[in-house]
Design a protein around this motif. Structure first.
Motif, mmCIF file in Angstrom:
data_model
loop_
_atom_site.group_PDB
_atom_site.id
_atom_site.type_symbol
_atom_site.label_atom_id
_atom_site.label_comp_id
_atom_site.label_asym_id
_atom_site.label_seq_id
_atom_site.Cartn_x
_atom_site.Cartn_y
_atom_site.Cartn_z
ATOM 1 N N THR A 61 -46.144 -34.041 -9.294
ATOM 2 C CA THR A 61 -45.185 -34.165 -11.237
ATOM 3 C C THR A 61 -43.738 -34.732 -10.684
ATOM 4 O O THR A 61 -43.061 -34.759 -9.686
ATOM 5 N N ASP A 62 -43.022 -35.064 -11.641
ATOM 6 C CA ASP A 62 -41.484 -36.208 -11.649
ATOM 7 C C ASP A 62 -40.899 -35.226 -11.591
ATOM 8 O O ASP A 62 -40.046 -35.558 -10.869
ATOM 9 N N ALA A 63 -40.461 -34.016 -12.639
ATOM 10 C CA ALA A 63 -39.465 -32.626 -12.108
ATOM 11 C C ALA A 63 -39.965 -32.412 -10.398
ATOM 12 O O ALA A 63 -39.036 -32.863 -9.691
ATOM 13 N N LEU A 171 -41.143 -26.090 -13.041
ATOM 14 C CA LEU A 171 -39.689 -27.615 -13.010
ATOM 15 C C LEU A 171 -40.281 -28.382 -14.493
ATOM 16 O O LEU A 171 -41.657 -28.581 -14.917
ATOM 17 N N GLU A 172 -39.399 -28.374 -15.221
ATOM 18 C CA GLU A 172 -39.592 -29.282 -16.724
ATOM 19 C C GLU A 172 -38.159 -30.511 -15.840
ATOM 20 O O GLU A 172 -37.001 -30.236 -15.723
ATOM 21 N N LEU A 173 -38.813 -32.267 -16.142
ATOM 22 C CA LEU A 173 -38.426 -32.750 -15.961
ATOM 23 C C LEU A 173 -37.125 -33.166 -17.751
ATOM 24 O O LEU A 173 -38.001 -33.612 -18.769
ATOM 25 N N MET A 183 -24.901 -40.586 -13.466
ATOM 26 C CA MET A 183 -25.529 -40.009 -14.377
ATOM 27 C C MET A 183 -27.056 -39.019 -12.952
ATOM 28 O O MET A 183 -26.514 -39.260 -12.511
ATOM 29 N N GLN A 184 -27.434 -38.098 -14.065
ATOM 30 C CA GLN A 184 -28.038 -37.346 -13.382
ATOM 31 C C GLN A 184 -29.097 -37.568 -13.951
ATOM 32 O O GLN A 184 -29.612 -37.090 -15.330
ATOM 33 N N ASN A 185 -30.031 -37.088 -12.977
ATOM 34 C CA ASN A 185 -31.614 -36.470 -13.121
ATOM 35 C C ASN A 185 -31.216 -35.148 -13.307
ATOM 36 O O ASN A 185 -30.929 -33.982 -12.553
ATOM 37 N N TYR A 202 -32.836 -18.815 -16.036
ATOM 38 C CA TYR A 202 -32.982 -20.301 -15.739
ATOM 39 C C TYR A 202 -32.490 -20.509 -15.066
ATOM 40 O O TYR A 202 -31.078 -20.546 -14.724
ATOM 41 N N TYR A 203 -32.360 -22.130 -14.731
ATOM 42 C CA TYR A 203 -31.869 -23.167 -13.814
ATOM 43 C C TYR A 203 -31.308 -24.108 -14.285
ATOM 44 O O TYR A 203 -32.925 -24.903 -14.417
ATOM 45 N N ILE A 204 -30.662 -24.947 -14.751
ATOM 46 C CA ILE A 204 -30.597 -26.264 -15.341
ATOM 47 C C ILE A 204 -29.976 -27.449 -13.795
ATOM 48 O O ILE A 204 -28.623 -27.500 -13.535
ATOM 49 N N MET A 205 -30.572 -28.262 -12.737
ATOM 50 C CA MET A 205 -30.137 -29.169 -11.996
ATOM 51 C C MET A 205 -29.824 -29.657 -12.515
ATOM 52 O O MET A 205 -29.999 -30.545 -13.142
ATOM 53 N N TYR A 206 -28.302 -30.894 -12.221
ATOM 54 C CA TYR A 206 -28.013 -32.360 -12.355
ATOM 55 C C TYR A 206 -27.659 -33.131 -11.174
ATOM 56 O O TYR A 206 -27.355 -32.294 -10.140
ATOM 57 N N VAL A 207 -28.904 -33.819 -10.454
ATOM 58 C CA VAL A 207 -29.152 -33.622 -9.217
ATOM 59 C C VAL A 207 -28.965 -35.853 -9.567
ATOM 60 O O VAL A 207 -29.276 -36.538 -10.144
ATOM 61 N N ASN A 208 -28.314 -35.849 -8.586
ATOM 62 C CA ASN A 208 -27.273 -37.285 -8.591
ATOM 63 C C ASN A 208 -27.999 -38.447 -8.438
ATOM 64 O O ASN A 208 -29.336 -38.206 -7.631
#
Length: 300
Positions: A61-63, A171-173, A183-185, A202-208
Protein backbone atom coordinates in the motif's frame (compact mmCIF):
# COMPACT_ATOMS: atom_id res chain seq x y z
CA UNK A 1 12.83 -60.41 -1.00
CA UNK A 2 13.31 -57.19 -2.92
CA UNK A 3 9.87 -56.01 -1.78
CA UNK A 4 10.79 -56.74 1.85
CA UNK A 5 14.05 -54.78 1.51
CA UNK A 6 12.21 -51.88 -0.08
CA UNK A 7 9.62 -51.85 2.70
CA UNK A 8 12.30 -51.95 5.38
CA UNK A 9 14.18 -49.13 3.65
CA UNK A 10 11.03 -47.08 3.34
CA UNK A 11 10.20 -47.66 7.02
CA UNK A 12 13.74 -46.60 7.97
CA UNK A 13 13.49 -43.41 5.92
CA UNK A 14 10.08 -42.54 7.32
CA UNK A 15 11.29 -43.22 10.85
CA UNK A 16 14.32 -40.98 10.28
CA UNK A 17 12.15 -38.18 8.89
CA UNK A 18 9.69 -38.54 11.79
CA UNK A 19 12.52 -38.43 14.34
CA UNK A 20 14.07 -35.46 12.59
CA UNK A 21 10.72 -33.64 12.54
CA UNK A 22 10.13 -34.48 16.21
CA UNK A 23 13.58 -33.16 17.09
CA UNK A 24 12.88 -29.99 15.13
CA UNK A 25 9.56 -29.52 16.94
CA UNK A 26 11.23 -30.09 20.30
CA UNK A 27 13.94 -27.56 19.39
CA UNK A 28 11.31 -25.04 18.29
CA UNK A 29 9.38 -25.69 21.51
CA UNK A 30 12.53 -25.02 23.55
CA UNK A 31 13.12 -21.75 21.69
CA UNK A 32 9.52 -20.70 22.22
CA UNK A 33 9.76 -21.50 25.93
CA UNK A 34 12.98 -19.50 26.23
CA UNK A 35 11.46 -16.61 24.34
CA UNK A 36 8.18 -16.53 26.28
CA UNK A 37 9.42 -17.40 29.75
CA UNK A 38 12.88 -15.87 29.84
CA UNK A 39 12.41 -13.24 27.16
CA UNK A 40 15.67 -13.66 25.24
CA UNK A 41 17.47 -15.54 22.49
CA UNK A 42 15.22 -14.53 19.58
CA UNK A 43 16.44 -16.67 16.64
CA UNK A 44 17.66 -14.80 13.57
CA UNK A 45 15.29 -16.91 11.46
CA UNK A 46 12.33 -15.48 13.41
CA UNK A 47 13.56 -11.95 12.83
CA UNK A 48 14.00 -12.61 9.11
CA UNK A 49 10.50 -14.04 8.90
CA UNK A 50 8.90 -11.11 10.72
CA UNK A 51 10.81 -8.49 8.72
CA UNK A 52 10.05 -10.23 5.41
CA UNK A 53 6.33 -10.39 6.27
CA UNK A 54 6.28 -6.72 7.30
CA UNK A 55 8.12 -5.71 4.14
CA UNK A 56 5.61 -7.54 1.95
CA UNK A 57 2.57 -6.26 3.85
CA UNK A 58 3.68 -2.64 4.07
CA UNK A 59 4.91 -2.28 0.52
CA UNK A 60 1.52 -3.43 -0.77
CA UNK A 61 0.00 0.00 0.00
CA UNK A 62 1.08 3.62 -0.49
CA UNK A 63 0.75 4.33 3.23
CA UNK A 64 2.76 1.24 4.06
CA UNK A 65 5.52 2.27 1.65
CA UNK A 66 5.89 5.56 3.52
CA UNK A 67 6.12 3.71 6.84
CA UNK A 68 8.63 1.20 5.45
CA UNK A 69 10.78 4.05 4.07
CA UNK A 70 10.71 5.67 7.51
CA UNK A 71 11.82 2.39 9.11
CA UNK A 72 14.70 2.16 6.64
CA UNK A 73 15.75 5.77 7.31
CA UNK A 74 15.69 5.13 11.07
CA UNK A 75 18.01 2.14 10.74
CA UNK A 76 15.90 -0.74 9.47
CA UNK A 77 13.37 -3.08 11.08
CA UNK A 78 15.79 -6.01 11.01
CA UNK A 79 18.38 -4.01 12.92
CA UNK A 80 15.73 -2.82 15.39
CA UNK A 81 14.92 -6.39 16.44
CA UNK A 82 18.40 -7.87 16.03
CA UNK A 83 19.88 -5.29 18.44
CA UNK A 84 17.95 -6.89 21.30
CA UNK A 85 16.55 -5.19 24.40
CA UNK A 86 16.25 -1.42 24.38
CA UNK A 87 17.08 0.61 27.49
CA UNK A 88 16.69 4.35 27.96
CA UNK A 89 15.82 7.10 30.39
CA UNK A 90 12.56 8.81 29.48
CA UNK A 91 11.89 12.05 31.35
CA UNK A 92 8.38 13.36 30.69
CA UNK A 93 8.05 16.89 32.09
CA UNK A 94 4.77 18.84 31.80
CA UNK A 95 5.63 22.53 31.80
CA UNK A 96 3.14 23.15 34.65
CA UNK A 97 5.26 20.89 36.85
CA UNK A 98 2.46 18.39 37.48
CA UNK A 99 2.61 14.72 36.54
CA UNK A 100 6.36 14.42 35.88
CA UNK A 101 7.27 10.84 34.90
CA UNK A 102 10.97 10.06 34.95
CA UNK A 103 12.24 6.49 34.86
CA UNK A 104 14.99 4.29 33.47
CA UNK A 105 13.41 1.47 31.52
CA UNK A 106 14.21 -1.66 29.53
CA UNK A 107 11.84 -2.84 26.80
CA UNK A 108 11.51 -6.19 25.10
CA UNK A 109 10.62 -4.83 21.67
CA UNK A 110 9.73 -8.30 20.36
CA UNK A 111 7.25 -9.33 23.07
CA UNK A 112 6.13 -5.86 24.26
CA UNK A 113 7.35 -6.23 27.83
CA UNK A 114 8.82 -3.47 29.98
CA UNK A 115 10.49 -2.85 33.30
CA UNK A 116 10.99 0.62 34.84
CA UNK A 117 13.25 1.71 37.67
CA UNK A 118 12.89 4.94 39.60
CA UNK A 119 15.65 7.45 38.94
CA UNK A 120 15.87 8.33 42.64
CA UNK A 121 15.58 4.85 44.16
CA UNK A 122 16.60 1.77 42.20
CA UNK A 123 14.52 -0.44 44.52
CA UNK A 124 11.30 1.15 43.26
CA UNK A 125 10.30 -0.82 40.17
CA UNK A 126 7.24 -1.43 38.00
CA UNK A 127 6.64 -3.37 34.83
CA UNK A 128 4.50 -5.22 32.34
CA UNK A 129 5.32 -8.90 31.79
CA UNK A 130 3.11 -9.33 28.74
CA UNK A 131 0.09 -10.41 30.80
CA UNK A 132 0.15 -8.54 34.09
CA UNK A 133 1.12 -5.10 35.30
CA UNK A 134 3.04 -5.07 38.59
CA UNK A 135 4.73 -2.64 40.95
CA UNK A 136 7.11 -2.82 43.89
CA UNK A 137 7.67 0.51 45.62
CA UNK A 138 8.14 1.84 49.14
CA UNK A 139 4.94 3.93 48.95
CA UNK A 140 2.50 5.66 46.62
CA UNK A 141 4.77 8.67 46.19
CA UNK A 142 7.43 6.62 44.38
CA UNK A 143 5.44 6.68 41.14
CA UNK A 144 2.69 9.27 41.44
CA UNK A 145 1.03 8.23 38.19
CA UNK A 146 -0.73 5.30 36.52
CA UNK A 147 2.14 2.84 36.05
CA UNK A 148 -0.08 0.32 34.28
CA UNK A 149 -0.82 2.87 31.55
CA UNK A 150 2.74 4.17 31.47
CA UNK A 151 4.63 0.85 31.28
CA UNK A 152 4.62 0.75 27.46
CA UNK A 153 3.71 4.37 26.67
CA UNK A 154 7.28 5.72 26.22
CA UNK A 155 8.10 3.18 23.51
CA UNK A 156 5.30 4.66 21.40
CA UNK A 157 7.30 7.89 21.40
CA UNK A 158 10.86 6.62 21.16
CA UNK A 159 10.04 3.51 19.12
CA UNK A 160 8.45 5.23 16.15
CA UNK A 161 8.25 4.19 13.34
CA UNK A 162 9.10 0.58 14.27
CA UNK A 163 6.23 0.09 16.73
CA UNK A 164 3.73 0.13 13.85
CA UNK A 165 5.07 -2.96 12.04
CA UNK A 166 2.59 -5.49 13.46
CA UNK A 167 -0.71 -6.96 12.37
CA UNK A 168 -3.87 -5.29 13.65
CA UNK A 169 -2.39 -1.92 12.67
CA UNK A 170 -4.23 0.04 9.98
CA UNK A 171 -2.51 2.68 7.86
CA UNK A 172 -4.06 5.51 5.86
CA UNK A 173 -2.13 7.87 3.61
CA UNK A 174 -3.28 11.46 4.10
CA UNK A 175 -2.42 14.46 1.88
CA UNK A 176 1.06 15.90 2.19
CA UNK A 177 1.48 18.92 4.44
CA UNK A 178 4.19 21.49 5.01
CA UNK A 179 5.45 21.47 8.58
CA UNK A 180 8.06 23.89 9.86
CA UNK A 181 9.23 24.58 6.31
CA UNK A 182 9.53 20.96 5.16
CA UNK A 183 7.11 18.81 3.17
CA UNK A 184 5.79 15.82 5.09
CA UNK A 185 4.30 12.52 3.99
CA UNK A 186 1.43 11.93 6.39
CA UNK A 187 0.28 8.49 7.61
CA UNK A 188 -2.58 7.91 10.04
CA UNK A 189 -2.27 4.83 12.25
CA UNK A 190 -5.32 3.17 13.82
CA UNK A 191 -5.91 -0.24 15.40
CA UNK A 192 -8.31 -3.12 14.98
CA UNK A 193 -10.91 -3.50 17.69
CA UNK A 194 -9.48 -5.28 20.71
CA UNK A 195 -5.83 -4.57 19.88
CA UNK A 196 -3.95 -3.25 22.91
CA UNK A 197 -5.34 -1.55 26.02
CA UNK A 198 -6.58 1.49 24.07
CA UNK A 199 -7.62 0.39 20.57
CA UNK A 200 -9.32 3.74 19.85
CA UNK A 201 -5.99 5.57 20.01
CA UNK A 202 -4.59 6.94 16.78
CA UNK A 203 -1.33 8.46 15.62
CA UNK A 204 -0.72 10.75 12.65
CA UNK A 205 2.92 10.56 11.61
CA UNK A 206 4.74 13.36 9.81
CA UNK A 207 7.49 11.67 7.79
CA UNK A 208 9.90 14.15 6.22
CA UNK A 209 9.57 13.77 2.44
CA UNK A 210 13.31 14.35 1.94
CA UNK A 211 14.92 12.48 4.85
CA UNK A 212 12.14 9.95 5.60
CA UNK A 213 12.70 10.58 9.31
CA UNK A 214 9.75 11.11 11.66
CA UNK A 215 9.65 14.87 12.30
CA UNK A 216 6.47 14.88 14.40
CA UNK A 217 3.31 12.97 15.25
CA UNK A 218 -0.16 13.78 16.43
CA UNK A 219 -1.98 11.46 18.82
CA UNK A 220 -4.88 11.05 21.21
CA UNK A 221 -5.24 9.17 24.49
CA UNK A 222 -8.40 7.05 24.76
CA UNK A 223 -7.34 4.75 27.61
CA UNK A 224 -10.65 3.27 28.88
CA UNK A 225 -9.73 3.68 32.56
CA UNK A 226 -9.39 7.41 31.92
CA UNK A 227 -12.50 7.52 29.73
CA UNK A 228 -14.85 4.75 30.94
CA UNK A 229 -17.76 6.21 28.96
CA UNK A 230 -15.79 6.52 25.74
CA UNK A 231 -14.13 9.52 24.17
CA UNK A 232 -10.56 10.72 24.42
CA UNK A 233 -8.30 13.58 25.43
CA UNK A 234 -7.78 16.47 22.98
CA UNK A 235 -5.31 15.82 20.19
CA UNK A 236 -1.65 16.63 20.87
CA UNK A 237 1.32 17.00 18.54
CA UNK A 238 4.83 15.91 19.53
CA UNK A 239 7.81 17.33 17.65
CA UNK A 240 11.31 15.83 17.42
CA UNK A 241 13.96 18.30 18.62
CA UNK A 242 17.17 16.38 17.93
CA UNK A 243 18.43 12.91 17.06
CA UNK A 244 21.21 10.47 17.87
CA UNK A 245 22.19 7.13 16.36
CA UNK A 246 22.68 4.11 18.64
CA UNK A 247 23.76 0.78 17.14
CA UNK A 248 22.50 1.96 13.76
CA UNK A 249 19.06 3.11 14.96
CA UNK A 250 18.11 6.80 14.81
CA UNK A 251 16.38 8.03 17.99
CA UNK A 252 14.97 11.37 19.05
CA UNK A 253 16.95 12.82 21.96
CA UNK A 254 14.14 15.11 23.00
CA UNK A 255 10.60 16.10 22.09
CA UNK A 256 8.28 19.03 22.62
CA UNK A 257 4.53 18.42 22.85
CA UNK A 258 1.81 20.96 22.08
CA UNK A 259 -1.96 20.98 21.95
CA UNK A 260 -2.87 20.41 18.32
CA UNK A 261 -4.65 23.27 16.53
CA UNK A 262 -5.77 24.16 13.02
CA UNK A 263 -3.24 27.00 12.84
CA UNK A 264 -0.10 26.88 10.69
CA UNK A 265 2.02 23.87 11.69
CA UNK A 266 -0.79 22.91 14.12
CA UNK A 267 1.18 23.98 17.17
CA UNK A 268 -0.94 25.31 19.98
CA UNK A 269 0.08 25.76 23.60
CA UNK A 270 3.41 24.17 24.52
CA UNK A 271 2.63 21.66 27.29
CA UNK A 272 5.36 19.03 27.71
CA UNK A 273 9.11 18.64 27.37
CA UNK A 274 10.56 15.15 27.01
CA UNK A 275 14.24 14.27 27.38
CA UNK A 276 15.49 10.88 26.18
CA UNK A 277 18.96 9.78 27.30
CA UNK A 278 21.14 6.79 28.24
CA UNK A 279 19.96 4.90 25.15
CA UNK A 280 21.48 1.45 24.65
CA UNK A 281 20.76 -2.05 23.37
CA UNK A 282 21.61 -5.38 24.99
CA UNK A 283 21.44 -8.87 23.50
CA UNK A 284 20.43 -10.46 26.82
CA UNK A 285 18.78 -9.69 30.14
CA UNK A 286 18.67 -11.60 33.41
CA UNK A 287 16.38 -14.61 33.61
CA UNK A 288 12.77 -13.59 34.30
CA UNK A 289 13.84 -9.94 34.12
CA UNK A 290 10.34 -8.71 33.21
CA UNK A 291 8.49 -10.98 35.61
CA UNK A 292 6.85 -9.75 38.81
CA UNK A 293 9.40 -9.30 41.57
CA UNK A 294 8.96 -11.06 44.89
CA UNK A 295 6.73 -8.92 47.09
CA UNK A 296 5.40 -6.89 44.13
CA UNK A 297 1.72 -5.99 43.78
CA UNK A 298 -0.21 -7.05 40.69
CA UNK A 299 -2.28 -4.17 39.31
CA UNK A 300 -5.79 -5.08 38.19
Amino acid sequence: MRITVKLVSLFTILSFVACKETSKKEADKTIVEQTEELGYQIPNSWIEKRVTAANKRLNATDAGKVLWSAMEAHGGLKNWYANGFLSLRFNYQPVNGKGIRDSYQTIDTWNNKARHNSITDNNDVFGWDGKESWIKAKDSTSFAYDTKFWALTPIYFSGQPFVFDGTGVNLELLPQVEFKGAMQNVVKVTYDKGVGSAPDDYYIMYVNAKTNLVDAFKYIVSYPEYFPNGGHAPEKITVTQGTTTVDGIVFATDFKTYWSTADKDGLGEYITKIDVSDISFSSTVEENFFSKLEGAEVLK
